[in-house]
Every structure is written in C-alpha cells, then in structure tokens.
Design a protein around this motif. Structure first.
Motif, PDB file in Angstrom:
ATOM      1  N   CYS A 196       0.827  -1.210   0.000  1.00 12.61           N
ATOM      2  CA  CYS A 196       0.000   0.000   0.000  1.00 12.61           C
ATOM      3  C   CYS A 196       0.861   1.260   0.000  1.00 12.61           C
ATOM      4  O   CYS A 196       0.579   2.225  -0.724  1.00 12.61           O
ATOM      5  CB  CYS A 196      -0.930   0.000   1.205  1.00 12.61           C
ATOM      6  SG  CYS A 196      -2.333  -1.113   1.036  1.00 12.61           S
ATOM      7  N   LEU A 213      -1.909  -6.761  -4.355  1.00 12.92           N
ATOM      8  CA  LEU A 213      -3.151  -6.435  -3.662  1.00 12.92           C
ATOM      9  C   LEU A 213      -4.347  -7.107  -4.328  1.00 12.92           C
ATOM     10  O   LEU A 213      -5.204  -7.697  -3.659  1.00 12.92           O
ATOM     11  CB  LEU A 213      -3.359  -4.923  -3.649  1.00 12.92           C
ATOM     12  CG  LEU A 213      -2.537  -4.089  -2.666  1.00 12.92           C
ATOM     13  CD1 LEU A 213      -2.819  -2.605  -2.884  1.00 12.92           C
ATOM     14  CD2 LEU A 213      -2.839  -4.479  -1.237  1.00 12.92           C
ATOM     15  N   ARG A 253     -10.311  -3.333  -2.257  1.00 11.58           N
ATOM     16  CA  ARG A 253      -9.023  -2.689  -2.536  1.00 11.58           C
ATOM     17  C   ARG A 253      -9.082  -1.204  -2.212  1.00 11.58           C
ATOM     18  O   ARG A 253      -8.163  -0.642  -1.594  1.00 11.58           O
ATOM     19  CB  ARG A 253      -8.649  -2.895  -4.002  1.00 11.58           C
ATOM     20  CG  ARG A 253      -7.395  -2.138  -4.457  1.00 11.58           C
ATOM     21  CD  ARG A 253      -7.179  -2.384  -5.956  1.00 11.58           C
ATOM     22  NE  ARG A 253      -6.061  -1.611  -6.479  1.00 11.58           N
ATOM     23  CZ  ARG A 253      -6.148  -0.353  -6.901  1.00 11.58           C
ATOM     24  NH1 ARG A 253      -7.307   0.274  -6.847  1.00 11.58           N
ATOM     25  NH2 ARG A 253      -5.089   0.272  -7.367  1.00 11.58           N
ATOM     26  N   VAL A 257      -6.671   0.319   0.697  1.00  9.28           N
ATOM     27  CA  VAL A 257      -5.616   1.274   0.351  1.00  9.28           C
ATOM     28  C   VAL A 257      -5.907   2.651   0.929  1.00  9.28           C
ATOM     29  O   VAL A 257      -5.055   3.275   1.565  1.00  9.28           O
ATOM     30  CB  VAL A 257      -5.448   1.360  -1.177  1.00  9.28           C
ATOM     31  CG1 VAL A 257      -4.459   2.470  -1.541  1.00  9.28           C
ATOM     32  CG2 VAL A 257      -4.967   0.039  -1.745  1.00  9.28           C
ATOM     33  N   GLU A 261      -3.622   4.267   3.991  1.00  8.23           N
ATOM     34  CA  GLU A 261      -2.808   5.454   3.714  1.00  8.23           C
ATOM     35  C   GLU A 261      -3.240   6.643   4.557  1.00  8.23           C
ATOM     36  O   GLU A 261      -2.420   7.302   5.197  1.00  8.23           O
ATOM     37  CB  GLU A 261      -2.910   5.798   2.219  1.00  8.23           C
ATOM     38  CG  GLU A 261      -2.282   7.139   1.830  1.00  8.23           C
ATOM     39  CD  GLU A 261      -0.762   7.115   1.848  1.00  8.23           C
ATOM     40  OE1 GLU A 261      -0.163   8.189   1.668  1.00  8.23           O
ATOM     41  OE2 GLU A 261      -0.187   6.040   2.034  1.00  8.23           O
TER      42      GLU A 261
END
Length: 469
Positions: A196, A213, A253, A257, A261
C-alpha cells in the motif's frame, strides 16, 4: 497574460534536456520529482500567486492537469459532478494514448468498476453497498481491535525504552486492524503494509504492488463466498446491490488502500504535533483541546492526502478564472485549500470543532469511512500514550525526515524515548484472547446487547504531557 492552457499536448511534452527546477519545457511546474516534493506547501503558494485559485501543473510523464488551490473552488468541483466527473475514461490523455502502459499513474487513475469512478445512479448503487457495510461495524469493536494490536506492537519494544513510532507503530497498526475488519488473515498485514505504501508513492514498483493487492483480495472474495463471516468482504458480497466479484474485489481494494494510507498519515502527523508543538501539547494537557479537537486541527494543517486525483471536465467550462477544456483532469488541492486565506486569514488561530476542512472531500464522493478512520486514529494515539509514559522525542525536531509524494506528505521517522517496562509474558496472549469478530452496531464487541452506555473509566494520559511544558 494567461498561461498557456495545459491541454495543449504539443507545447507540453518536454524534449530531452528540458528546463530543470521542477518545470517542463513550457515553464509549467511539475507536481512530482525532487523539486516539487522538497516543499509542497511552498510550491502551492507559488502556484497560487502566479495563477490564482486554479493552476496548470504537470504529472508523471509531463502529462498536463489543473491543480485546484482555492477552498471554494475545491468545493465547487467536489459538489458538481455534472461538470466534473469521476469517470477517468473521459481524460483526454487516455483518449490520446499519452499515458504509458507502465505509468505509475495507472493504479491510481485507470478506470475501475468502483464507486469513486462512477457518477449518478451507478455511483449510488456502488456507494450504497460500501456505506451500508461500513455502518455495520460497531465503533467499540473497532477500538477493541486497535487496543489489542497496539499492545502487541508496543510489547515488541517496550523493554528497550526507545522506538521509532513510524515504522514500528503508525505504519503497522491500521493495516493490522483493517485486515481483520475485511475478514483477512492477520499474517497478510506486513506485506500489505509495504504494498500500500509503495502504491500510493507511485514508484516504479507500484504496478507490481497493485498486482499483489488484487491477487490477495480475489482470493479473499472466493473464500468469503464459500464461508461468509461478520466482516466487510462478506457484507459486500451479500449486499442487495448485487455487486459482481470484480466489484467486491475493487471496493475492498479501495477501502484497504485508502483507509491505510490516510489513517497512517493521520496518526503520524498527529503524533508529530504532540511531540514537537509546545502550544499543541499545552492545549491538550490543560484540557483546552480534546483528542477529537486535536485530530481536526491536524486534518486542517496536515491532511492525510495533500492532493486527491481526480475529476474530469464533462465539457468546456471556467473555474477560478481558468478555461477548462472537455476531458481535462483536475486535481483537488486539499492541503492548499485548507490554508486558503479566504477561509483561514489567520493560520495560527485554532480551528477546534470546525470540520469544514477538505480532508475527507465533500459532495457525493465524500469519504464514507471517515468515522472509522477517526476512531482508529483516536484510539491508536490514546492507547499508545497510555502504554508509553514519559514519551518524548529523542532527536531535535529539525532532524526529522518526511516522506513526500505527489499526493501526500507525512513524517517518516519519530525516534522517541519513554519509561522502559518489562511486559508480563502473558500480556500479549491475554490481549489476543479477548478480541472477537466485529459485530453489528446494536451489540457490544462480545456480542451482548449494549447496556446503558457505561464505559470503563480510564486514567487520562494527557496528564503526562504537563511536565513537557
């Protein structure tokens, strides 16, 4: 005199030996590379001074785009999907074949069957599945996971009396929590952390990280279809919107992600504030600022994402005095909009309780998981500082380094000292045995009905900040 319009590809593709100092052949600033990443805030202000609230910029491969710098202009773009679509297939650079197959922009901007690239009824269908599924998580259950994994991570370095809170804590915790919320095996966490981070930085290995991923999540969807549980993957699969396997995978996903983040960055930037800003510490320790207030202040001053790509013009229009052409890409300048003098004439003034920042976007594509992210970050910081009394920075603030990409900026090292302790051998195992699968919001983490809203009384760790004053 207006700058050249950045959609004119013939004038923007720089020949070999093009001007340095972060500019392309046309003199338009690059939003990537060493010059841009050295001091993004200074670049934003230079662009604002030269072009106003909307400025032409270049992305990887010197592809043209517009960076929206004004707070009001950002809201206009966020809230007007009829003029500024989320469908990246509209981008003139894609249509003209200007985006290289191995471009690091691919994983972020290439169209995919998920809600952030949809508008109208299709967006409502896909977004509804994500929102409904996220709302099934009990915040107490989320916090219970955070406490468990915080204690596990702290136990690894507690006896040493020192640690680096970014690689040893902030970069690890959100993914450990999210893997379980999604229904994934815990052992997937470390590799997913690396993938990531690599993907969001847009490095040369970003495509390989994206492939990892995707493969991991496809396997998860297959397993949850065969054996569903009380987790995000299972809820998306069974949602009335009827998502396909690809749609489920892509939304997992997206959640994984984006949540990793942004939550890593929020935790890291808040811890930096706590450890380096005397006024920030004093307001917390003195009770003039709650932890919730502290997070909102950081969301204003150091948002998890500095730039959010992208929107694509559905037709010719005008924004901030610039002529936007059909198919042009616009980048939401979140960090720049948060310091727009029209909304914050005095940047030193506190903004407690004010959630009009742009950190979670606005309009139909406002972040659906922001409450989960806030819950993870708040509990992560609260529990960490309770576990590590006497926490203090080990090096001068000016020696701290930061990781900067074209979409985000955060501190990447926080060396600290604290009161060393020897954790009982059974502590980590006991913490692990207490956690249970996440349940619906009508029940407590152990599955029993919520009774009276009683919460155990915890000793406030803010008291430990007082001696630092």
């Amino acid at each position: 005199m207006r700058p050249e319009h950045p959609s004119d590809g013939a004038r923007l593709v720089p020949p070999p030996g093009c001007p340095a100092h972060g500019q392309g052949a046309s003199g338009i600033h690059r939003l990537y590379g060493p010059e841009a990443e050295k001091n993004p805030a200074a670049l934003y202000e230079r662009l604002r001074e030269q072009h106003g609230p909307v400025a032409p910029v270049l992305l990887h491969g010197d592809l043209p785009a517009w960076l929206v710098l004004g707070h009001r202009e950002n809201l206009d773009v966020m809230r007007t999907s009829s003029l500024y679509s989320r469908d990246s297939r509209r981008w003139n650079m894609f249509l003209e074949g200007r985006v290289a197959p191995d471009s690091p922009l691919g994983p972020t901007l290439a169209w995919q069957p998920l809600c952030v690239f949809a508008d109208g009824a299709e967006h409502a269908r896909l977004r509804g599945a994500v929102t409904d599924s996220l709302e099934k998580f009990d915040r107490r259950g989320v916090r219970r996971y955070v406490v468990r994994h915080t204690k596990q991570l702290v136990a690894e370095f507690a006896a040493s009396g020192e640690a680096d809170l970014i690689p040893q804590y902030a970069e690890q915790l959100p993914m450990l929590v999210m893997t379980q919320l999604l229904g994934m095996p815990e052992e997937n966490g470390p590799r997913l952390v690396s993938a990531c981070l690599d993907l969001m930085k847009g490095t040369e290995t970003a495509l390989a990280s994206n492939d990892f991923l995707v493969d991991t999540l496809r396997d998860l969807v297959k397993r949850k279809k065969a054996a569903p549980g009380r987790d995000l993957a299972s809820w998306l699969i069974s949602h009335e919107s009827g998502l396909t396997d690809d749609e489920v995978m892509e939304h997992l996903r997206l959640v994984l992600v984006a949540s990793n983040e942004t939550t890593v960055n929020l935790i890291a930037n808040t811890l930096r504030m706590v450890l380096t800003d005397p006024r920030f510490r004093a307001n917390l320790a003195g009770g003039h600022m709650t932890l919730a207030d502290a997070l909102e202040q950081v969301l204003w001053d150091a948002p998890p994402l500095s730039v959010v790509p992208g929107r694509w013009a559905t037709g010719d229009t005008t924004l901030g005095g610039q002529e936007i052409k059909k198919g042009d890409m616009l980048l939401l300048g979140v960090a720049a909009g948060n310091v727009d003098k029209e909304v914050r004439p005095n940047l030193s003034a506190p903004v407690h309780g004010n959630r009009s920042h742009l950190a979670f976007s606005s309009g139909p594509h406002e972040c659906p998981g922001q409450d989960v992210g806030r819950a993870i970050a708040a509990e992560a910081i609260d529990t960490l500082l309770t576990e590590l009394p006497g926490l203090a920075l080990r090096v001068p603030e000016e020696e701290l380094s930061s990781s900067t990409s074209w979409v985000s900026q955060r501190v990447d090292t926080l060396p600290v000292t604290f009161q060393a302790r020897r954790a009982p051998a059974s502590e980590s195992a006991a913490a692990q045995s207490q956690v249970r699968p996440p349940v619906a919001a009508t029940a407590t983490p152990d599955g029993s009905p919520v009774a009276g809203g009683q919460q155990p009384v915890r000793r406030s760790w803010w008291k430990s900040l007082l001696p630092w004053r």
